[in-house]
Write a protein that holds these residues in place. Sequence first.
Motif, PDB file in Angstrom:
ATOM      1  N   GLY A   1       0.786  -1.221   0.000  1.00  0.00           N
ATOM      2  CA  GLY A   1       0.000   0.000   0.000  1.00  0.00           C
ATOM      3  C   GLY A   1       0.823   1.277   0.000  1.00  0.00           C
ATOM      4  N   ASP A   2       2.156   1.135   0.009  1.00  0.00           N
ATOM      5  CA  ASP A   2       3.025   2.317  -0.059  1.00  0.00           C
ATOM      6  C   ASP A   2       3.205   2.808  -1.490  1.00  0.00           C
ATOM      7  OD1 ASP A   2       3.561   2.564   2.685  1.00  0.00           O
ATOM      8  OD2 ASP A   2       5.165   1.078   2.594  1.00  0.00           O
ATOM      9  N   PHE A   3       2.775   2.030  -2.477  1.00  0.00           N
ATOM     10  CA  PHE A   3       3.098   2.336  -3.868  1.00  0.00           C
ATOM     11  C   PHE A   3       1.853   2.781  -4.637  1.00  0.00           C
ATOM     12  CE2 PHE A   3       6.308  -0.513  -2.251  1.00  0.00           C
ATOM     13  CZ  PHE A   3       7.476   0.141  -2.640  1.00  0.00           C
ATOM     14  N   GLU A   4       2.010   3.872  -5.372  1.00  0.00           N
ATOM     15  CA  GLU A   4       0.891   4.498  -6.069  1.00  0.00           C
ATOM     16  C   GLU A   4       0.181   3.553  -7.016  1.00  0.00           C
ATOM     17  OE1 GLU A   4       1.647   8.599  -7.590  1.00  0.00           O
ATOM     18  OE2 GLU A   4       3.666   8.251  -6.782  1.00  0.00           O
ATOM     19  N   ASN A   5       0.937   2.773  -7.773  1.00  0.00           N
ATOM     20  CA  ASN A   5       0.313   1.888  -8.761  1.00  0.00           C
ATOM     21  C   ASN A   5      -0.424   0.721  -8.132  1.00  0.00           C
ATOM     22  OD1 ASN A   5       3.236   1.378  -8.312  1.00  0.00           O
ATOM     23  ND2 ASN A   5       2.829  -0.506  -9.428  1.00  0.00           N
ATOM     24  N   TYR A   6      -0.249   0.489  -6.827  1.00  0.00           N
ATOM     25  CA  TYR A   6      -1.026  -0.515  -6.107  1.00  0.00           C
ATOM     26  C   TYR A   6      -2.096   0.134  -5.228  1.00  0.00           C
ATOM     27  CZ  TYR A   6       2.020  -4.290  -7.659  1.00  0.00           C
ATOM     28  OH  TYR A   6       2.688  -5.220  -8.434  1.00  0.00           O
ATOM     29  N   GLY A   7      -2.435   1.361  -5.528  1.00  0.00           N
ATOM     30  CA  GLY A   7      -3.518   2.034  -4.815  1.00  0.00           C
ATOM     31  C   GLY A   7      -3.081   2.913  -3.671  1.00  0.00           C
ATOM     32  N   GLY A   8      -1.763   3.052  -3.446  1.00  0.00           N
ATOM     33  CA  GLY A   8      -1.285   3.900  -2.361  1.00  0.00           C
ATOM     34  C   GLY A   8      -1.663   5.357  -2.569  1.00  0.00           C
ATOM     35  N   LYS A   9      -2.105   6.019  -1.503  1.00  0.00           N
ATOM     36  CA  LYS A   9      -2.592   7.396  -1.591  1.00  0.00           C
ATOM     37  C   LYS A   9      -1.687   8.417  -0.899  1.00  0.00           C
ATOM     38  CE  LYS A   9      -6.457   5.923  -3.474  1.00  0.00           C
ATOM     39  NZ  LYS A   9      -6.707   6.102  -4.926  1.00  0.00           N
ATOM     40  N   HIS A  10      -0.705   7.946  -0.143  1.00  0.00           N
ATOM     41  CA  HIS A  10       0.020   8.861   0.734  1.00  0.00           C
ATOM     42  C   HIS A  10       1.450   9.175   0.298  1.00  0.00           C
ATOM     43  CE1 HIS A  10      -3.210   8.712   3.673  1.00  0.00           C
ATOM     44  NE2 HIS A  10      -3.209   7.389   3.582  1.00  0.00           N
TER      45      HIS A  10
ATOM     46  N   ASP B   1       5.124  19.104   5.437  1.00  0.00           N
ATOM     47  CA  ASP B   1       3.894  19.740   5.900  1.00  0.00           C
ATOM     48  C   ASP B   1       2.778  18.741   6.209  1.00  0.00           C
ATOM     49  OD1 ASP B   1       5.007  22.323   5.591  1.00  0.00           O
ATOM     50  OD2 ASP B   1       4.494  22.344   3.467  1.00  0.00           O
ATOM     51  N   LYS B   2       3.098  17.454   6.165  1.00  0.00           N
ATOM     52  CA  LYS B   2       2.085  16.449   6.459  1.00  0.00           C
ATOM     53  C   LYS B   2       1.815  16.381   7.965  1.00  0.00           C
ATOM     54  CE  LYS B   2       1.419  14.771   2.286  1.00  0.00           C
ATOM     55  NZ  LYS B   2       0.089  14.820   1.622  1.00  0.00           N
ATOM     56  N   PRO B   3       0.584  16.063   8.354  1.00  0.00           N
ATOM     57  CA  PRO B   3       0.238  16.018   9.784  1.00  0.00           C
ATOM     58  C   PRO B   3       0.646  14.703  10.439  1.00  0.00           C
ATOM     59  CG  PRO B   3      -1.705  15.536   8.492  1.00  0.00           C
ATOM     60  CD  PRO B   3      -0.591  15.820   7.498  1.00  0.00           C
ATOM     61  N   TRP B   4       1.868  14.275  10.198  1.00  0.00           N
ATOM     62  CA  TRP B   4       2.358  13.009  10.723  1.00  0.00           C
ATOM     63  C   TRP B   4       3.466  13.273  11.734  1.00  0.00           C
ATOM     64  CZ3 TRP B   4       3.699  11.258   5.082  1.00  0.00           C
ATOM     65  CH2 TRP B   4       2.521  11.080   4.339  1.00  0.00           C
TER      66      TRP B   4
ATOM     67  N   SER C   1       9.428  -5.764  -2.833  1.00  0.00           N
ATOM     68  CA  SER C   1       9.747  -5.577  -1.411  1.00  0.00           C
ATOM     69  C   SER C   1       9.835  -6.936  -0.736  1.00  0.00           C
ATOM     70  CB  SER C   1       8.688  -4.712  -0.726  1.00  0.00           C
ATOM     71  OG  SER C   1       9.004  -4.505   0.648  1.00  0.00           O
ATOM     72  N   ASP C   2      10.595  -7.005   0.362  1.00  0.00           N
ATOM     73  CA  ASP C   2      10.890  -8.316   0.957  1.00  0.00           C
ATOM     74  C   ASP C   2       9.778  -8.890   1.818  1.00  0.00           C
ATOM     75  OD1 ASP C   2      11.243  -6.564   3.122  1.00  0.00           O
ATOM     76  OD2 ASP C   2      12.976  -7.649   3.909  1.00  0.00           O
ATOM     77  N   ASN C   3       8.897  -8.051   2.335  1.00  0.00           N
ATOM     78  CA  ASN C   3       7.776  -8.545   3.149  1.00  0.00           C
ATOM     79  C   ASN C   3       6.812  -7.381   3.384  1.00  0.00           C
ATOM     80  OD1 ASN C   3      10.381  -8.647   5.450  1.00  0.00           O
ATOM     81  ND2 ASN C   3       8.785  -7.110   5.718  1.00  0.00           N
ATOM     82  N   GLY C   4       5.781  -7.645   4.154  1.00  0.00           N
ATOM     83  CA  GLY C   4       4.777  -6.623   4.410  1.00  0.00           C
ATOM     84  C   GLY C   4       5.259  -5.518   5.318  1.00  0.00           C
ATOM     85  N   ALA C   5       4.404  -4.517   5.494  1.00  0.00           N
ATOM     86  CA  ALA C   5       4.752  -3.303   6.227  1.00  0.00           C
ATOM     87  C   ALA C   5       4.732  -3.513   7.730  1.00  0.00           C
ATOM     88  CB  ALA C   5       3.784  -2.185   5.848  1.00  0.00           C
ATOM     89  N   ASN C   6       5.418  -2.624   8.438  1.00  0.00           N
ATOM     90  CA  ASN C   6       5.399  -2.606   9.895  1.00  0.00           C
ATOM     91  C   ASN C   6       4.147  -1.911  10.423  1.00  0.00           C
ATOM     92  OD1 ASN C   6       7.649  -3.874  11.344  1.00  0.00           O
ATOM     93  ND2 ASN C   6       8.935  -2.578  10.046  1.00  0.00           N
TER      94      ASN C   6
ATOM     95  N   LYS D   1      -1.264   1.770  10.180  1.00  0.00           N
ATOM     96  CA  LYS D   1      -2.280   2.678  10.715  1.00  0.00           C
ATOM     97  C   LYS D   1      -2.179   4.066  10.103  1.00  0.00           C
ATOM     98  CE  LYS D   1      -4.173   4.464  15.062  1.00  0.00           C
ATOM     99  NZ  LYS D   1      -4.069   4.449  16.550  1.00  0.00           N
ATOM    100  N   ALA D   2      -0.973   4.587   9.985  1.00  0.00           N
ATOM    101  CA  ALA D   2      -0.804   5.977   9.545  1.00  0.00           C
ATOM    102  C   ALA D   2      -0.915   6.141   8.036  1.00  0.00           C
ATOM    103  CB  ALA D   2       0.555   6.508  10.022  1.00  0.00           C
ATOM    104  N   LEU D   3      -0.450   5.124   7.276  1.00  0.00           N
ATOM    105  CA  LEU D   3      -0.328   5.281   5.823  1.00  0.00           C
ATOM    106  C   LEU D   3      -1.067   4.213   5.024  1.00  0.00           C
ATOM    107  CD1 LEU D   3       3.522   6.017   5.730  1.00  0.00           C
ATOM    108  CD2 LEU D   3       1.666   7.696   5.654  1.00  0.00           C
ATOM    109  N   ASN D   4      -1.771   3.300   5.732  1.00  0.00           N
ATOM    110  CA  ASN D   4      -2.414   2.160   5.059  1.00  0.00           C
ATOM    111  C   ASN D   4      -1.391   1.378   4.233  1.00  0.00           C
ATOM    112  OD1 ASN D   4      -4.692   0.530   4.480  1.00  0.00           O
ATOM    113  ND2 ASN D   4      -4.964   1.550   2.502  1.00  0.00           N
ATOM    114  N   SER D   5      -0.222   1.161   4.827  1.00  0.00           N
ATOM    115  CA  SER D   5       0.888   0.546   4.094  1.00  0.00           C
ATOM    116  C   SER D   5       0.638  -0.896   3.686  1.00  0.00           C
ATOM    117  CB  SER D   5       2.178   0.633   4.925  1.00  0.00           C
ATOM    118  OG  SER D   5       2.633   1.970   4.993  1.00  0.00           O
TER     119      SER D   5
END
Length: 453
Positions: free
Chosen positions: A40-49, A233-236, A276-281, A286-290
Amino acid sequence: MKKLFSTFVSCFILCASAASGFAAEKPNIIFIMVDDAGIGDFENYGGKHLSTPIMKKMAAEGMQFNNAYSGNAVCAPTRCTLMTGKHPGHVIRRANQSNKGLLPLAARTPTVASMLKKAGYATGGFGKWGLGNPGTTGVPEKHGFDLWYGYYDQKHAHDYYPEYLVKNSERIELPGNKKGAKGQYTHYLIEAETLKFIEDNKDRPFFCYAAWTPPHGQYVIPQDDPNLQLYKDKPWNQTVKNYAGMVSLLDQGVGRVLDKLKELGIDDNTLVIYTSDNGANGPFIKALNSNGGLKGGKRSLYEGGIRAPFVARWPGKIKPGTQSDLLVGHLDLMATAADMLDIKAPAKDGASFLPTLLGKEQSGHEFLYFELYEGKFQQCLRMGKWKAYRRGLKDPAELYDLSTDPAETKNIAEQHPEVVKQMEQILTREHTPSPNYTTPDHASSGKKQKRKK
């Protein structure tokens, strides 16, 4: 007779010339595997952030796989499956640790690199190895790599400002990081060595394994890096901003690899895979829908831990903008590379996806099998639209229909007992006992699990 002899010689010369030409055109292979980035971190797989225009561009210029899986759900087991072409029930590393400590690859274990080296390839690795520390049987230069630059030990790889890196088992001192200084960010060095290897070997076939370490923790990036500035400037919180900057830094680095290939005139003869080698942490789920809305993350054999971004680019061979639903995994790299060269792969668990890359029909895997010993034992099986999961060798398996429930929200095992029976038989068959791990019959509660609804 002289005419016949002359004709024979002419044919021999022509055949030898054709074989020589084919050898000269052996395709280069670049496998770029980043560390802990979720699908979910990648734009072409639907990532928004996050900003990942290079993977998006690679998908537009090549092929995006939508049913691709990492070697496993955590660092070392994934690398072991990737390098050996064996699934997680057949490899030595089934967790980062074992009941005997760190397990190096055994001497003479065939790898993708050793196979390609025998075929005349230059072989280089850059980033995190994780399959054997200096002085063990598992060091990369004993497993087919002419050159490895970066980290051998996976814990060492958590530090982006260490006092040294390792090159073919020798320490390379980093004076800018002595006494706690932060003058040399290692990813910059590792990327530079990756590009140097490509340039140094532009006139011969090469295999480049870029096992780049970000965005694995520690989550640090130089504060003046332009990729970090994208998110100022992101609220993170700062950790999330750093993670985001690291993902974008990697993506831009892949772009520099592609630019180098074009500069050297070898773009059309190079297959590049970006994954990528495995899923997100957890924090970034929670913060990025990774995890892209999938269930679980790193260290989980639910989809969020093993479903991988996987994009391939090979100008003139792969039709631009292609999407594939073929079931593929990291373990298929060895079989695919062997197929590209018409040689035999040492391991049999993987399946070549070369026909799909070239636009041909293929059936692919009957199933993909996984097991993992990280905190708790887990097994899973992907077979067609079905996904089975269990935590003990004799526990009933959960069952999910990924075609209608990709997030694995509804266990439908009771509605499909024959499917469950078949998949449980495969789960049992594909697991091979290992003296390095204790495999429970039932989940860690010690009680026999009932089938969940």
